[in-house]
Scaffold this motif. Structure first.
Motif, PDB file in Angstrom:
ATOM      1  N   GLN A 130      12.708 -10.225  -2.606  1.00 22.18           N
ATOM      2  CA  GLN A 130      12.081  -9.506  -1.498  1.00 22.18           C
ATOM      3  C   GLN A 130      11.218  -8.354  -2.012  1.00 22.18           C
ATOM      4  OE1 GLN A 130      14.955  -7.562   0.984  1.00 22.18           O
ATOM      5  NE2 GLN A 130      13.465  -6.960   2.536  1.00 22.18           N
ATOM      6  N   MET A 131      11.756  -7.584  -2.953  1.00 29.84           N
ATOM      7  CA  MET A 131      11.017  -6.455  -3.522  1.00 29.84           C
ATOM      8  C   MET A 131       9.765  -6.932  -4.250  1.00 29.84           C
ATOM      9  SD  MET A 131      14.303  -4.281  -4.922  1.00 29.84           S
ATOM     10  CE  MET A 131      13.319  -3.228  -5.997  1.00 29.84           C
ATOM     11  N   PHE A 132       9.905  -8.018  -5.015  1.00 28.50           N
ATOM     12  CA  PHE A 132       8.765  -8.539  -5.770  1.00 28.50           C
ATOM     13  C   PHE A 132       7.647  -8.974  -4.830  1.00 28.50           C
ATOM     14  CE2 PHE A 132       6.370 -11.950  -7.730  1.00 28.50           C
ATOM     15  CZ  PHE A 132       6.044 -11.413  -8.972  1.00 28.50           C
ATOM     16  N   LYS A 133       8.001  -9.678  -3.774  1.00 26.96           N
ATOM     17  CA  LYS A 133       6.989 -10.152  -2.826  1.00 26.96           C
ATOM     18  C   LYS A 133       6.239  -8.984  -2.198  1.00 26.96           C
ATOM     19  CE  LYS A 133       6.407 -13.065   1.270  1.00 26.96           C
ATOM     20  NZ  LYS A 133       7.107 -13.940   2.270  1.00 26.96           N
ATOM     21  N   ALA A 134       6.960  -7.900  -1.891  1.00 28.65           N
ATOM     22  CA  ALA A 134       6.327  -6.750  -1.258  1.00 28.65           C
ATOM     23  C   ALA A 134       5.514  -5.911  -2.245  1.00 28.65           C
ATOM     24  CB  ALA A 134       7.392  -5.880  -0.590  1.00 28.65           C
ATOM     25  N   ARG A 135       6.018  -5.789  -3.476  1.00 30.72           N
ATOM     26  CA  ARG A 135       5.419  -4.845  -4.418  1.00 30.72           C
ATOM     27  C   ARG A 135       4.346  -5.436  -5.319  1.00 30.72           C
ATOM     28  NH1 ARG A 135      10.653  -1.384  -6.644  1.00 30.72           N
ATOM     29  NH2 ARG A 135      11.347  -0.569  -4.615  1.00 30.72           N
ATOM     30  N   ASP A 136       4.394  -6.748  -5.573  1.00 29.18           N
ATOM     31  CA  ASP A 136       3.438  -7.336  -6.520  1.00 29.18           C
ATOM     32  C   ASP A 136       1.990  -6.996  -6.161  1.00 29.18           C
ATOM     33  OD1 ASP A 136       2.886  -9.156  -8.830  1.00 29.18           O
ATOM     34  OD2 ASP A 136       1.964 -10.399  -7.270  1.00 29.18           O
ATOM     35  N   PRO A 137       1.567  -7.089  -4.895  1.00 28.28           N
ATOM     36  CA  PRO A 137       0.192  -6.703  -4.563  1.00 28.28           C
ATOM     37  C   PRO A 137      -0.091  -5.220  -4.827  1.00 28.28           C
ATOM     38  CG  PRO A 137       1.157  -8.002  -2.792  1.00 28.28           C
ATOM     39  CD  PRO A 137       2.278  -7.623  -3.707  1.00 28.28           C
ATOM     40  N   GLN A 138       0.925  -4.384  -4.651  1.00 29.40           N
ATOM     41  CA  GLN A 138       0.733  -2.947  -4.872  1.00 29.40           C
ATOM     42  C   GLN A 138       0.635  -2.623  -6.352  1.00 29.40           C
ATOM     43  OE1 GLN A 138       4.218  -1.789  -2.637  1.00 29.40           O
ATOM     44  NE2 GLN A 138       3.000  -1.295  -0.833  1.00 29.40           N
ATOM     45  N   TYR A 139       1.422  -3.309  -7.176  1.00 32.37           N
ATOM     46  CA  TYR A 139       1.275  -3.142  -8.625  1.00 32.37           C
ATOM     47  C   TYR A 139      -0.128  -3.554  -9.066  1.00 32.37           C
ATOM     48  CZ  TYR A 139       6.404  -2.754  -9.000  1.00 32.37           C
ATOM     49  OH  TYR A 139       7.717  -2.365  -8.890  1.00 32.37           O
ATOM     50  N   ARG A 140      -0.599  -4.677  -8.536  1.00 31.06           N
ATOM     51  CA  ARG A 140      -1.931  -5.158  -8.910  1.00 31.06           C
ATOM     52  C   ARG A 140      -3.016  -4.182  -8.451  1.00 31.06           C
ATOM     53  NH1 ARG A 140      -2.115 -10.406 -10.678  1.00 31.06           N
ATOM     54  NH2 ARG A 140      -0.210 -11.642 -10.436  1.00 31.06           N
ATOM     55  N   ASP A 141      -2.810  -3.563  -7.303  1.00 27.73           N
ATOM     56  CA  ASP A 141      -3.769  -2.590  -6.788  1.00 27.73           C
ATOM     57  C   ASP A 141      -3.851  -1.363  -7.693  1.00 27.73           C
ATOM     58  OD1 ASP A 141      -5.525  -1.428  -4.665  1.00 27.73           O
ATOM     59  OD2 ASP A 141      -3.851  -0.034  -4.439  1.00 27.73           O
ATOM     60  N   ALA A 142      -2.710  -0.957  -8.236  1.00 29.21           N
ATOM     61  CA  ALA A 142      -2.678   0.250  -9.073  1.00 29.21           C
ATOM     62  C   ALA A 142      -3.134  -0.013 -10.501  1.00 29.21           C
ATOM     63  CB  ALA A 142      -1.264   0.828  -9.096  1.00 29.21           C
ATOM     64  N   ALA A 143      -2.981  -1.251 -10.978  1.00 28.83           N
ATOM     65  CA  ALA A 143      -3.144  -1.536 -12.406  1.00 28.83           C
ATOM     66  C   ALA A 143      -4.590  -1.786 -12.816  1.00 28.83           C
ATOM     67  CB  ALA A 143      -2.293  -2.740 -12.784  1.00 28.83           C
ATOM     68  N   HIS A 144      -4.896  -1.357 -14.037  1.00 26.62           N
ATOM     69  CA  HIS A 144      -6.139  -1.778 -14.676  1.00 26.62           C
ATOM     70  C   HIS A 144      -5.953  -3.136 -15.353  1.00 26.62           C
ATOM     71  CE1 HIS A 144      -6.680   2.701 -14.566  1.00 26.62           C
ATOM     72  NE2 HIS A 144      -7.888   2.328 -14.197  1.00 26.62           N
ATOM     73  N   TYR A 145      -4.728  -3.404 -15.835  1.00 28.53           N
ATOM     74  CA  TYR A 145      -4.437  -4.649 -16.550  1.00 28.53           C
ATOM     75  C   TYR A 145      -3.051  -5.154 -16.160  1.00 28.53           C
ATOM     76  CZ  TYR A 145      -8.251  -2.822 -19.372  1.00 28.53           C
ATOM     77  OH  TYR A 145      -9.456  -2.303 -19.757  1.00 28.53           O
TER      78      TYR A 145
END
Length: 204
Positions: A130-145
């Motif tokens: 559940q956490m991964f599904k919610a957070r993966d887009p947010q990690y990608r939004d914050a990350a350069h790589y």
């Protein structure tokens, strides 16, 4: 500043320490820094004050570290990307790398964990999914790589991080003015961060 983000168990702390040594930089773990500030474990603080209060402390810590601008390798808490303000601070503060692992791999690494408050539930595998599904887009939004860490040994992961930084021309040329160091443990007393009172004031 090299900023590592990702789910709990993605390798941020273990890989971060090795990357810091490779580039002769200090290593800072925001969760450890917060525990230094408040004088208790995050799990205890969660139980006493709730998640929102902890997220306020997390934002205040991240803001202060970014504003200080100290060259370092910074390992952030798994939920640090939940607030848009935090994601903006991280991208402003340095090179952000998302260490990504699958929920099944995270469960394999964390199945015996008793410290992370959000995983102390009846179905930790389901919680991680559940956490991964919610957070993966947010990690990608914050990350350069984005760097995949599933089934990747720590040393291989460190090499991938170093290679990515070097290819992007963002690897530190030196360690700055200070030798590499790890954040002091609570038993040693004190840290390079400001006092608990200062942090509490910052989140009001």
């Amino acid at each position: 500043m090299i900023i590592l983000i990702g789910m709990p168990g993605s390798g941020k702390s273990s890989a971060g320490r090795h990357v810091a040594r490779r580039f002769a930089l200090p290593f800072i773990d925001t969760d450890q820094a917060i525990e230094e500030e408040i004088g208790m474990s995050i799990r205890t603080f969660f139980e006493a004050e709730g998640e929102e209060a902890f997220r306020n402390l997390e934002t205040a810590m991240l803001r202060r570290l970014v504003e200080e601008g100290r060259p370092c390798v910074l390992s952030t808490g798994g939920g640090s990307v939940l607030r848009p303000e935090n994601r903006a601070l991280m991208r402003q503060g340095g090179t952000v790398l998302y260490l990504r692992a699958t929920p099944d791999e995270l469960f394999r690494r964390l199945r015996h964990d008793t410290k992370r408050p959000l995983l102390q539930v009846g179905n930790p595998r389901g919680k991680l999914q559940q956490m991964f599904k919610a957070r993966d887009p947010q990690y990608r939004d914050a990350a350069h790589y984005v760097i995949e860490t599933t089934r990747t040994p720590v040393q291989t992961l460190v090499n991938h991080i170093a290679m990515q930084l070097e290819m992007a021309g963002m690897a530190p040329q030196d360690g700055g003015d200070e030798p590499p160091e790890a954040l002091p443990q609570r038993s040693e007393g004190g840290s390079s961060c400001s006092s608990p009172e200062h942090l509490q004031q910052a989140v009001r």
